[in-house]
Design an enzyme around this catalytic site. Structure first.
Site, PDB file in Angstrom:
ATOM      1  N   LYS A 174       0.871  -1.175   0.000  1.00 18.01           N
ATOM      2  CA  LYS A 174       0.000   0.000   0.000  1.00 18.01           C
ATOM      3  C   LYS A 174       0.911   1.230   0.000  1.00 18.01           C
ATOM      4  CE  LYS A 174      -2.291   3.452   2.046  1.00 18.01           C
ATOM      5  NZ  LYS A 174      -1.983   4.463   1.054  1.00 18.01           N
ATOM      6  N   GLY A 227       6.910   5.506   7.852  1.00 13.69           N
ATOM      7  CA  GLY A 227       6.053   6.692   7.813  1.00 13.69           C
ATOM      8  C   GLY A 227       6.152   7.451   9.115  1.00 13.69           C
ATOM      9  N   SER A 228       5.097   8.191   9.414  1.00 16.54           N
ATOM     10  CA  SER A 228       5.156   9.098  10.562  1.00 16.54           C
ATOM     11  C   SER A 228       4.971   8.327  11.878  1.00 16.54           C
ATOM     12  CB  SER A 228       4.090  10.168  10.420  1.00 16.54           C
ATOM     13  OG  SER A 228       2.830   9.541  10.324  1.00 16.54           O
ATOM     14  N   GLU A 247       9.674   2.074  10.702  1.00 17.39           N
ATOM     15  CA  GLU A 247      10.744   3.025  10.377  1.00 17.39           C
ATOM     16  C   GLU A 247      10.092   4.403  10.402  1.00 17.39           C
ATOM     17  OE1 GLU A 247      13.865   2.142   9.966  1.00 17.39           O
ATOM     18  OE2 GLU A 247      13.567  -0.006   9.888  1.00 17.39           O
ATOM     19  N   LEU A 248      10.344   5.163  11.468  1.00 13.35           N
ATOM     20  CA  LEU A 248       9.574   6.398  11.678  1.00 13.35           C
ATOM     21  C   LEU A 248      10.449   7.649  11.533  1.00 13.35           C
ATOM     22  CD1 LEU A 248       7.517   4.977  14.688  1.00 13.35           C
ATOM     23  CD2 LEU A 248       7.014   4.811  12.246  1.00 13.35           C
ATOM     24  N   CYS A 281      13.722  11.365   6.337  1.00  9.07           N
ATOM     25  CA  CYS A 281      13.596  11.021   7.763  1.00  9.07           C
ATOM     26  C   CYS A 281      14.849  11.364   8.549  1.00  9.07           C
ATOM     27  CB  CYS A 281      13.224   9.556   7.916  1.00  9.07           C
ATOM     28  SG  CYS A 281      14.188   8.506   6.845  1.00  9.07           S
ATOM     29  N   GLU A 375       9.505  16.807  14.400  1.00 12.32           N
ATOM     30  CA  GLU A 375      10.076  16.545  13.072  1.00 12.32           C
ATOM     31  C   GLU A 375       9.529  17.610  12.123  1.00 12.32           C
ATOM     32  OE1 GLU A 375       8.709  13.017  10.961  1.00 12.32           O
ATOM     33  OE2 GLU A 375      10.682  12.850  10.038  1.00 12.32           O
TER      34      GLU A 375
HETATM   35  P1  NAP Z   1       2.407   8.892   6.865  1.00 11.99           P
HETATM   36  O1  NAP Z   1       1.403   9.974   6.733  1.00 11.99           O
HETATM   37  O2  NAP Z   1       2.562   8.238   8.189  1.00 11.99           O
HETATM   38  O3  NAP Z   1       2.009   7.793   5.763  1.00 11.99           O
HETATM   39  C1  NAP Z   1       2.786   6.656   5.554  1.00 11.99           C
HETATM   40  C2  NAP Z   1       1.918   5.556   4.981  1.00 11.99           C
HETATM   41  O4  NAP Z   1       0.963   5.143   5.963  1.00 11.99           O
HETATM   42  C3  NAP Z   1       1.104   6.008   3.769  1.00 11.99           C
HETATM   43  O5  NAP Z   1       1.030   4.960   2.851  1.00 11.99           O
HETATM   44  C4  NAP Z   1      -0.245   6.298   4.400  1.00 11.99           C
HETATM   45  O6  NAP Z   1      -1.311   6.256   3.484  1.00 11.99           O
HETATM   46  C5  NAP Z   1      -0.331   5.169   5.400  1.00 11.99           C
HETATM   47  N1  NAP Z   1      -1.328   5.374   6.458  1.00 11.99           N
HETATM   48  C6  NAP Z   1      -1.886   6.539   6.883  1.00 11.99           C
HETATM   49  N2  NAP Z   1      -2.771   6.285   7.885  1.00 11.99           N
HETATM   50  C7  NAP Z   1      -2.773   4.948   8.088  1.00 11.99           C
HETATM   51  C8  NAP Z   1      -3.465   4.081   8.981  1.00 11.99           C
HETATM   52  N3  NAP Z   1      -4.329   4.541   9.880  1.00 11.99           N
HETATM   53  N4  NAP Z   1      -3.224   2.756   8.921  1.00 11.99           N
HETATM   54  C9  NAP Z   1      -2.328   2.250   8.036  1.00 11.99           C
HETATM   55  N5  NAP Z   1      -1.651   3.037   7.145  1.00 11.99           N
HETATM   56  C10 NAP Z   1      -1.850   4.359   7.178  1.00 11.99           C
HETATM   57  O7  NAP Z   1       3.862   9.374   6.427  1.00 11.99           O
HETATM   58  P2  NAP Z   1       4.290  10.229   5.148  1.00 11.99           P
HETATM   59  O8  NAP Z   1       3.825  11.625   5.360  1.00 11.99           O
HETATM   60  O9  NAP Z   1       3.924   9.534   3.885  1.00 11.99           O
HETATM   61  O10 NAP Z   1       5.877  10.145   5.274  1.00 11.99           O
HETATM   62  C11 NAP Z   1       6.606  10.963   6.087  1.00 11.99           C
HETATM   63  C12 NAP Z   1       7.034  10.287   7.364  1.00 11.99           C
HETATM   64  O11 NAP Z   1       7.745   9.092   7.077  1.00 11.99           O
HETATM   65  C13 NAP Z   1       7.993  11.133   8.159  1.00 11.99           C
HETATM   66  O12 NAP Z   1       7.662  11.070   9.524  1.00 11.99           O
HETATM   67  C14 NAP Z   1       9.339  10.482   7.907  1.00 11.99           C
HETATM   68  O13 NAP Z   1      10.310  10.716   8.879  1.00 11.99           O
HETATM   69  C15 NAP Z   1       8.948   9.058   7.840  1.00 11.99           C
HETATM   70  N6  NAP Z   1       9.985   8.282   7.148  1.00 11.99           N
HETATM   71  C16 NAP Z   1      10.780   7.429   7.871  1.00 11.99           C
HETATM   72  C17 NAP Z   1      11.790   6.721   7.232  1.00 11.99           C
HETATM   73  C18 NAP Z   1      12.665   5.750   7.983  1.00 11.99           C
HETATM   74  O14 NAP Z   1      13.265   4.879   7.332  1.00 11.99           O
HETATM   75  N7  NAP Z   1      12.779   5.845   9.289  1.00 11.99           N
HETATM   76  C19 NAP Z   1      11.994   6.894   5.875  1.00 11.99           C
HETATM   77  C20 NAP Z   1      11.169   7.781   5.180  1.00 11.99           C
HETATM   78  C21 NAP Z   1      10.166   8.458   5.832  1.00 11.99           C
HETATM   79  P3  NAP Z   1      -1.896   7.627   2.858  1.00 11.99           P
HETATM   80  O15 NAP Z   1      -0.810   8.219   2.058  1.00 11.99           O
HETATM   81  O16 NAP Z   1      -3.020   7.133   2.043  1.00 11.99           O
HETATM   82  O17 NAP Z   1      -2.317   8.483   4.019  1.00 11.99           O
END
Ligand code: NAP
Length: 473
Positions: A174, A227-228, A247-248, A281, A375
């Site tokens: 997804k 993700g977040s 991985e947040l 991230c 962040e």
């Molecule tokens: P996000 O809003 O958390 O979304 C990540 C993924 O989760 C998307 O596919 C999103 O779908 C999905 N999602 C949202 N709500 C969900 C739920 N309730 N249940 C299951 N899945 C759900 O993050 P983002 O804005 O795309 O990415 C930025 C974040 O990722 C930042 O915090 C960054 O630091 C982190 N990140 C971490 C790493 C690492 O390796 N540590 C690497 C890259 C990024 P939708 O898009 O449809 O909402």
């Protein structure tokens, strides 16, 4: 362009579609299917039904499929980079870098497929174990639900799909709603590479519906999420006994000791702070500079920032483009405003051109301001003086996150001390915290997550240990 879901090796229309807009122009790029709950279940079922076939596929065949993907992606490098630039507003030269890393990631996955093994156990070390032979095997975990973010839409998919296939698992992917095209592109290439039907399924739609269904399904054995922190914590709470790797985010920091040659490190630091508009991230968000060189650093950093070219992500000259969405631009401006109200000074930036937030350098930032302790995920960096290295370590550790940190110093004792004391997943000596190559173990402590990626380490997470004991008596 109307896209289709990829389920059980078929391209399938959906009842509902949503418009995908370019973050830079806000013009429509494509219509993206919004999978229904039943369609997500079909994708899970397809992955579930393919488990046994995939688990029995020999390692050399899994490696061959991944090698073929590598060849196809190399041929289509430019097209892949343009897809990323278009849907994520990632400047083209950065997007090309991401595709090159994605190629390496799949290459590492292909190599890793051939070295998945357990170990022999010294059974006779225990009185009761005499006369027995024992060894472990690593078996595929089964169906993996992979949920990915927007900021590295191709390489972070690779960090899940690559090791999952290498280890003989099946996947329901997804991708982030803003970056589905990169994921569909890889699915097309894997189909061409000969991946059997049902091994990879791609379902798009809102995280709250599609992602949540994956997390709650009994047929999914593991969730690998990038993700977040807020979404990751919610997933962990709902996943029950499923294995979960997270991985947040982070608010990564670097310490710069006196005696550091600023001319060589300033371009690295500017790149670490503003690459992909700070939406990384491990983006460099906090810079702690020894007071003896603080003024010099500040001045040179601002001068280097001034050279960055802002604008169209599809132009090869562009260094910084639009944030992923207008609400993210609004939030960033609000955080800057709040920090100024709390005493901060803008050294450069703080304004917008269209959907682009100009690279912003902040001074005198209160450590409780959001742009310091949360962040920021935008092209905003703060520079702060420190009188001792210990003070810098304290600032970096005073965070709910702990992904990576960096220190520049010429003193090996200082470097060793910092590497011991920094509470993060990875310490970079004489480098920015933003440094990453794809085979290294990568992941965080505290609210930056649990588990590690990097192919060998992801394969470990995606396999289960089985013990076999032979009684020779
Ligand atoms: P996000 O809003 O958390 O979304 C990540 C993924 O989760 C998307 O596919 C999103 O779908 C999905 N999602 C949202 N709500 C969900 C739920 N309730 N249940 C299951 N899945 C759900 O993050 P983002 O804005 O795309 O990415 C930025 C974040 O990722 C930042 O915090 C960054 O630091 C982190 N990140 C971490 C790493 C690492 O390796 N540590 C690497 C890259 C990024 P939708 O898009 O449809 O909402």
């Amino acid at each position: 362009m109307k896209k289709q879901l990829f389920i059980a090796g078929e391209w399938i229309a959906s009842e509902k579609y949503s418009e995908l807009l370019s973050p830079f122009t806000l013009e429509k790029i494509a219509d993206i299917p919004q999978a229904s709950g039943e369609q997500v279940d079909c994708a899970i079922e397809a992955a579930y039904e393919s488990r046994a076939m995939m688990a029995s596929m020999p390692a050399y065949q899994r490696a061959e499929i991944l090698e073929k993907l590598v060849r196809l992606l190399k041929e289509k490098e430019q097209q892949a980079a343009e897809i990323i630039a278009l849907e994520a507003a990632k400047p083209l030269k950065t997007a090309i870098g991401e595709v090159q890393r994605t190629i390496e990631t799949y290459k590492f996955a292909a190599e890793e497929a051939k070295r998945i093994h357990g170990e022999t156990i010294s059974m006779d070390a225990a009185i009761g174990g005499v006369g027995r032979i024992g060894y472990t095997l690593r078996e595929p975990i089964g169906v993996i639900g992979a949920i990915t973010p927007f900021n590295f839409p191709m390489n972070l998919v690779a960090h899940k799909v690559g090791p999952a296939i290498a280890a003989g698992n099946t996947v329901v992917l997804k991708p982030a709603s803003q970056t589905p095209l990169s994921a569909y592109f890889i699915a097309e290439l894997l189909e061409e590479a000969g991946l059997p039907k049902g091994v990879l399924n791609v379902v798009t739609g809102s995280g709250r519906i599609v992602g949540a269904r994956l997390v709650s399904s009994d047929k999914v054995n593991m969730i690998t999420f990038t993700g977040s922190p807020s979404v990751g914590i919610g997933i962990r709470n709902k996943a029950g006994l499923k294995k979960v790797t997270l991985e947040l985010g982070s608010n990564a920091g670097v310490i710069i000791d006196k005696g550091t040659n600023l001319n060589t490190i300033i371009p690295q630091c500017v790149m670490g702070a503003f690459s992909n508009q700070g939406q990384v991230c491990i983006s460099l968000q906090r810079i702690y500079v020894h007071e003896e060189i603080y003024d010099d650093f500040k001045q040179k950093f601002v001068a280097e920032t001034q050279k960055l070219v802002c604008g169209d992500p599809l132009s090869l000259d562009t260094d910084v483009s639009a944030l992923i969405s207008p609400p993210d631009l609004e939030r960033s401006l609000q955080w800057i405003k709040e920090s100024v109200a709390e005493g901060a000074v803008i050294a450069i930036g703080g304004t917008t051109e269209g959907n682009v937030l100009l690279p912003t350098v902040m001074l005198d930032v209160n450590s409780h301001s959001k742009i310091s302790c949360q962040e920021v995920f935008a092209p905003i960096v703060l520079i702060h003086p420190i009188s001792t290295i210990e003070e810098g370590i304290k600032y970096i550790n005073d965070s709910k996150y702990g992904l990576q940190a960096g220190i520049y110093t010429n003193d090996i004792n200082t470097a060793l001390h910092a590497s011991n004391k920094l509470h993060v997943g990875g310490v970079m000596i004489n480098d920015i915290p933003t440094f990453r190559v794809d085979q290294m173990p990568y992941g965080g402590v505290k609210e930056s997550g649990t588990g590690r990626e990097g192919l060998k380490y992801a394969v470990e997470e995606m396999t289960e240990m089985k013990l076999v004991i032979w009684n020779q008596a």
